[in-house]
Design an enzyme around this catalytic site. Structure first.
Site, PDB file in Angstrom:
ATOM      1  N   HIS A 318       6.137  32.070  54.653  1.00 32.69           N
ATOM      2  CA  HIS A 318       7.484  32.015  55.219  1.00 32.69           C
ATOM      3  C   HIS A 318       7.595  33.105  56.281  1.00 32.69           C
ATOM      4  O   HIS A 318       7.258  34.264  56.019  1.00 32.69           O
ATOM      5  CB  HIS A 318       8.535  32.241  54.128  1.00 32.69           C
ATOM      6  CG  HIS A 318       9.907  31.829  54.537  1.00 32.69           C
ATOM      7  ND1 HIS A 318      10.632  32.502  55.500  1.00 32.69           N
ATOM      8  CD2 HIS A 318      10.700  30.800  54.135  1.00 32.69           C
ATOM      9  CE1 HIS A 318      11.801  31.916  55.656  1.00 32.69           C
ATOM     10  NE2 HIS A 318      11.870  30.884  54.846  1.00 32.69           N
ATOM     11  N   ARG A 338      18.590  32.210  60.419  1.00 31.61           N
ATOM     12  CA  ARG A 338      18.307  31.814  61.801  1.00 31.61           C
ATOM     13  C   ARG A 338      19.095  30.591  62.220  1.00 31.61           C
ATOM     14  O   ARG A 338      19.521  30.469  63.368  1.00 31.61           O
ATOM     15  CB  ARG A 338      16.805  31.572  61.972  1.00 31.61           C
ATOM     16  CG  ARG A 338      15.991  32.858  62.023  1.00 31.61           C
ATOM     17  CD  ARG A 338      14.498  32.585  62.131  1.00 31.61           C
ATOM     18  NE  ARG A 338      13.958  32.154  60.848  1.00 31.61           N
ATOM     19  CZ  ARG A 338      12.971  31.268  60.712  1.00 31.61           C
ATOM     20  NH1 ARG A 338      12.446  30.698  61.782  1.00 31.61           N
ATOM     21  NH2 ARG A 338      12.518  30.961  59.519  1.00 31.61           N
TER      22      ARG A 338
END
Length: 533
Positions: A318, A338
């Protein structure tokens, strides 16, 4: 909390923020992505892999740590276990206590099967509980399962097994509805419509979430359903070896009580492996976002019994794991940060990639920034880049972070960092096992009759990379289907005599290959103790 160098870098992030607010970094071309991955993604580091010397995948490569476990003998080799003494006798044995195992157990029970779960920790101690960002489903008017398929197929480098991916996307809307009816508290607007957002690699807003603790909310609901149904759950007990009868059918498992070290025998007409991931093997010394029990046990059990692996050489790192502070090093910073507007920037305050590239591309970009480009931010444990979280409040308005990602906010506030006002430092963390045991569309392994696999222990659903939100989805879709299929199959199974001949045969293969034993497998729990002379 920040060092003087970090504070100096933060000033540069703040100085460039206004200019970055009006820009969107360009997305990479397919050729640029391929070049980047080959140069920087850990899956391409030759030293991180070894050749598998025996078994169905002989001659293929796997991570060094996994290969060593595959090259280890069973802890039952030479053990005196009376297999005629049956301690548990069920139709369906579910190995694993996470989202996939719970979904399977619920559906098997709904179908009338005598089902039992066994888990080495507690029900709910699983990667499901750690998932934050959300679960994908194409259930909005501007979306379709076809579009979901195209996004996921491309994001997985066109390597997903079509029959598995097709099932994943086609059954996604029903999975959301099932969870909703069970009581999962999805984010909804004032009219009761589910709120959805983008994830990396998605072309539509199809991420359904429960704030930023989606996995915990889903696991809470599934656990409660298992308990309310009265499904037996044997906790703190590991399956250490599958049983097979003289016809080659799976016939149950040998279980180890983790507190007393006593063995017991569970006979079952069908077995579902739902043991989750491998993050606690710490491939290539990466930190991990995984729960304590993620040690690839199901892969070992299935492989030793003769089930082949698929894409075992592909791991998801990740891109945004915590790089600082050290107390939460490696913990997951959900991709939702994000999708809400935070931008990845280097020590100079430069946005070096589009914030919603796929996870493998994002991870490789960050590694490149911190290595050859030398634009990482030095931390006590290495380096990282900034995730400019104050942008979220500037885009979405004051209170957005507390409203949409409250758990993330609280995690950082515990260490004196207010992500509403300060950026946070991140670096890739070992997150997901892309590869696992090979299954067909109905969830059964292709070589061992009556053995099914669901969840992260499966290989092929996502190809060689997974998009955000498709793991919480696959544990529901394939967990439910495995439970239904196992219950139906159990009605027509006639078991022979349970045995461990395959364990002896595996030991002979190891010896013939000249492989010296260093330990036993499955590992069961990570080994963190320091052995000092």
């Amino acid at each position: 909390m920040f060092t003087p160098d970090m504070l100096e870098s933060i000033k540069k992030v703040e100085a460039t923020r206004a200019a970055r607010m009006g820009m969107e970094p360009r997305r990479m071309t397919a050729e640029e992505k391929d070049e980047l991955l080959k140069a920087y993604h850990p899956d391409y580091r030759a030293e991180g892999f070894k050749e598998i010397k025996i078994g169905p995948n002989k001659g293929q490569k796997a991570p060094v740590e996994l290969t060593d476990l595959l090259h280890s003998n069973s802890r039952l080799l030479g053990a005196d276990i009376d297999l005629s003494k049956i301690d548990y006798d069920v139709d369906v044995l579910v190995i694993g206590g996470g989202g996939a195992g719970s979904s399977a157990a619920i559906e098997a029970h709904e179908a009338g099967a005598n089902v039992m779960m066994v888990t080495k920790l507690r029900i709910g101690d699983a990667n499901t509980m750690m998932a934050e960002g959300g679960i994908q489903a194409a259930d909005k008017p501007n979306d379709s399962p076809v579009q979901h398929y195209l996004d996921a197929f491309g994001g997985g480098h066109f390597a997903a097994r079509p029959e598995l991916l097709r099932r994943l996307v086609m059954e996604a809307p029903d999975a959301i509805q099932w969870l909703n009816e069970l009581g999962v508290m999805f984010d909804k607007d004032a009219e009761g419509n589910m709120v959805t957002t983008h994830g990396g690699g998605t072309s539509r807003k199809r991420m359904h979430a429960c704030k930023d603790y989606s996995g915990a909310e889903i696991m809470r609901t599934l656990r409660d359903e298992v308990i309310n149904r009265g499904i037996p759950v044997v906790e703190f007990t590991s399956a250490v070896e599958l049983l097979k009868d003289e016809k080659g059918q799976v016939a149950g498992a040998v279980l180890l009580n983790m507190e007393t070290d006593d063995y017991s025998v569970a006979r079952a007409k069908t077995v579902i492996i739902a043991t989750g991931g491998a993050g606690r093997l710490h491939y290539q010394n990466f930190p991990t976002s995984n729960h304590y029990g993620a040690t690839a046990d199901g892969l070992i059990l299935g492989y030793r019994a003769g089930a082949p692996l698929l894409y075992q050489d592909t791991i998801q790192y990740h891109p945004t794991g915590v790089a600082y502070p050290s107390q939460i090093f490696g913990a997951l910073v959900t991709e939702k940060v994000r999708s809400l507007g935070a931008m990845l920037v280097n020590c100079e305050g430069e946005a070096f990639m589009h914030p919603l590239e796929t996870r493998d591309v994002s991870a490789a970009s960050i590694i490149r920034e911190c290595s050859t480009r030398g634009k990482g931010v030095t931390t006590p444990l290495g380096s990282g880049v900034w995730l400019d979280t104050p942008m979220i409040e500037m885009i979405g308005g004051e209170g957005t972070i507390e409203r949409r990602i409250p758990a993330m906010l609280r995690m950082y506030l515990n260490y004196g960092i207010d992500m509403r006002k300060q950026p946070i430092l991140i670096y890739p963390t070992l997150h997901y096992q892309n590869g696992g045991l090979e299954i067909g569309g109905e969830g059964f392994t292709k070589t061992i009759p009556n053995l099914l696999v669901a969840g992260e222990a499966v290989g092929g659903i996502h190809g060689r990379n997974r998009l955000m939100g498709n793991s919480l989805l696959d544990i529901i879709v394939f967990g439910r289907n495995a439970g239904k299929a196992a219950a139906a199959k159990a009605k027509e199974v006639t078991l022979g005599t349970p045995g461990l001949k395959h364990v002896d045969d595996y030991a002979k293969m190891l010896s013939k290959a000249g492989i010296e034993q260093q330990g036993v497998s499955p590992l069961l729990l990570p080994q963190y103790a320091r052995h000092e002379r």
